[in-house]
Scaffold this motif. Sequence first.
Motif, PDB file in Angstrom:
ATOM      1  N   GLN A  65      61.943  47.809  42.570  1.00  0.00           N
ATOM      2  CA  GLN A  65      61.903  48.976  41.690  1.00  0.00           C
ATOM      3  C   GLN A  65      60.817  48.839  40.645  1.00  0.00           C
ATOM      4  N   ILE A  66      60.218  49.978  40.327  1.00  0.00           N
ATOM      5  CA  ILE A  66      59.261  50.030  39.230  1.00  0.00           C
ATOM      6  C   ILE A  66      59.466  51.332  38.461  1.00  0.00           C
ATOM      7  N   THR A  67      59.615  51.205  37.140  1.00  0.00           N
ATOM      8  CA  THR A  67      59.701  52.386  36.284  1.00  0.00           C
ATOM      9  C   THR A  67      58.548  52.327  35.302  1.00  0.00           C
ATOM     10  N   VAL A  68      57.588  53.198  35.463  1.00  0.00           N
ATOM     11  CA  VAL A  68      56.447  53.273  34.558  1.00  0.00           C
ATOM     12  C   VAL A  68      56.669  54.411  33.569  1.00  0.00           C
ATOM     13  N   ILE A  69      57.136  55.541  34.092  1.00  0.00           N
ATOM     14  CA  ILE A  69      57.437  56.706  33.268  1.00  0.00           C
ATOM     15  C   ILE A  69      58.956  56.812  33.162  1.00  0.00           C
ATOM     16  N   PRO A  70      59.489  56.817  31.937  1.00  0.00           N
ATOM     17  CA  PRO A  70      60.950  56.887  31.787  1.00  0.00           C
ATOM     18  C   PRO A  70      61.522  58.085  32.547  1.00  0.00           C
ATOM     19  N   GLY A  71      62.618  57.835  33.250  1.00  0.00           N
ATOM     20  CA  GLY A  71      63.258  58.897  34.013  1.00  0.00           C
ATOM     21  C   GLY A  71      62.785  58.982  35.442  1.00  0.00           C
ATOM     22  N   SER A  72      61.810  58.138  35.780  1.00  0.00           N
ATOM     23  CA  SER A  72      61.243  58.149  37.135  1.00  0.00           C
ATOM     24  C   SER A  72      61.186  56.719  37.647  1.00  0.00           C
ATOM     25  N   THR A  73      61.951  56.435  38.690  1.00  0.00           N
ATOM     26  CA  THR A  73      61.966  55.094  39.267  1.00  0.00           C
ATOM     27  C   THR A  73      61.498  55.163  40.712  1.00  0.00           C
ATOM     28  N   ARG A  74      60.488  54.376  41.019  1.00  0.00           N
ATOM     29  CA  ARG A  74      59.975  54.320  42.384  1.00  0.00           C
ATOM     30  C   ARG A  74      60.295  52.965  42.969  1.00  0.00           C
ATOM     31  N   THR A  75      60.329  52.908  44.301  1.00  0.00           N
ATOM     32  CA  THR A  75      60.488  51.614  44.957  1.00  0.00           C
ATOM     33  C   THR A  75      59.401  51.449  45.997  1.00  0.00           C
ATOM     34  N   PHE A  76      59.088  50.197  46.264  1.00  0.00           N
ATOM     35  CA  PHE A  76      58.058  49.875  47.252  1.00  0.00           C
ATOM     36  C   PHE A  76      58.441  48.576  47.938  1.00  0.00           C
ATOM     37  N   CYS A  77      57.888  48.345  49.113  1.00  0.00           N
ATOM     38  CA  CYS A  77      58.137  47.092  49.813  1.00  0.00           C
ATOM     39  C   CYS A  77      57.390  45.977  49.095  1.00  0.00           C
ATOM     40  N   ALA A  78      58.115  44.944  48.678  1.00  0.00           N
ATOM     41  CA  ALA A  78      57.491  43.844  47.950  1.00  0.00           C
ATOM     42  C   ALA A  78      56.579  43.021  48.851  1.00  0.00           C
ATOM     43  N   ALA A  79      56.756  43.125  50.154  1.00  0.00           N
ATOM     44  CA  ALA A  79      55.931  42.342  51.079  1.00  0.00           C
ATOM     45  C   ALA A  79      54.620  43.057  51.409  1.00  0.00           C
ATOM     46  N   CYS A  80      54.670  44.333  51.700  1.00  0.00           N
ATOM     47  CA  CYS A  80      53.457  45.025  52.163  1.00  0.00           C
ATOM     48  C   CYS A  80      52.974  46.121  51.211  1.00  0.00           C
TER      49      CYS A  80
END
Length: 145
Positions: A65-80
């Motif tokens: 998980q990464i939250t850069v802008i409050p209220g918006s959480t994105r996820t990404f594959c930590a491997a690729c």
Amino acid sequence: MSADTRIVFTGRCYCSAITFSTTQAPETVAYCHCDSCRRATGGPVAAFAAFDEKAVTFTPDDGRQITVIPGSTRTFCAACGSSLTGRYDYLPGQVYISLGVIDQANDLAPKIHAHDSERLTWLHIEDDLERVSATARSKINDASK
Ligand SMILES: [Zn+2]
Ligand SMILES: [Zn+2]
């Protein structure tokens, strides 16, 4: 498992460490031209399919998980690094899945251009879809009713 939990859509990240499946069709499919989506996905425009969160199962999970802008959480594959999901406080119960990681993306044509005012000026997508200059939240919520 009840009879109606059939798999409708499937997907995976670039390296296949994360896979997912859904039991329902998306509530909407949208392009997003905002600066945040460009940076998060690395493309000139992002596209997402919005699913009922309860209809999607990620294996083993939906990534880092990464939250850069409050209220918006994105996820990404930590491997690729594949951009996988976005969740927004103003759209409770929905998970936005990057269109490009869905196996059946060819069947999921976007219905709207969100944040068209931030579109790269040289990017011309010729279609008759509705274009909204700011957030598509009201349109998206209307479309899901
Ligand atoms: Zn991966
Ligand atoms: Zn965006």
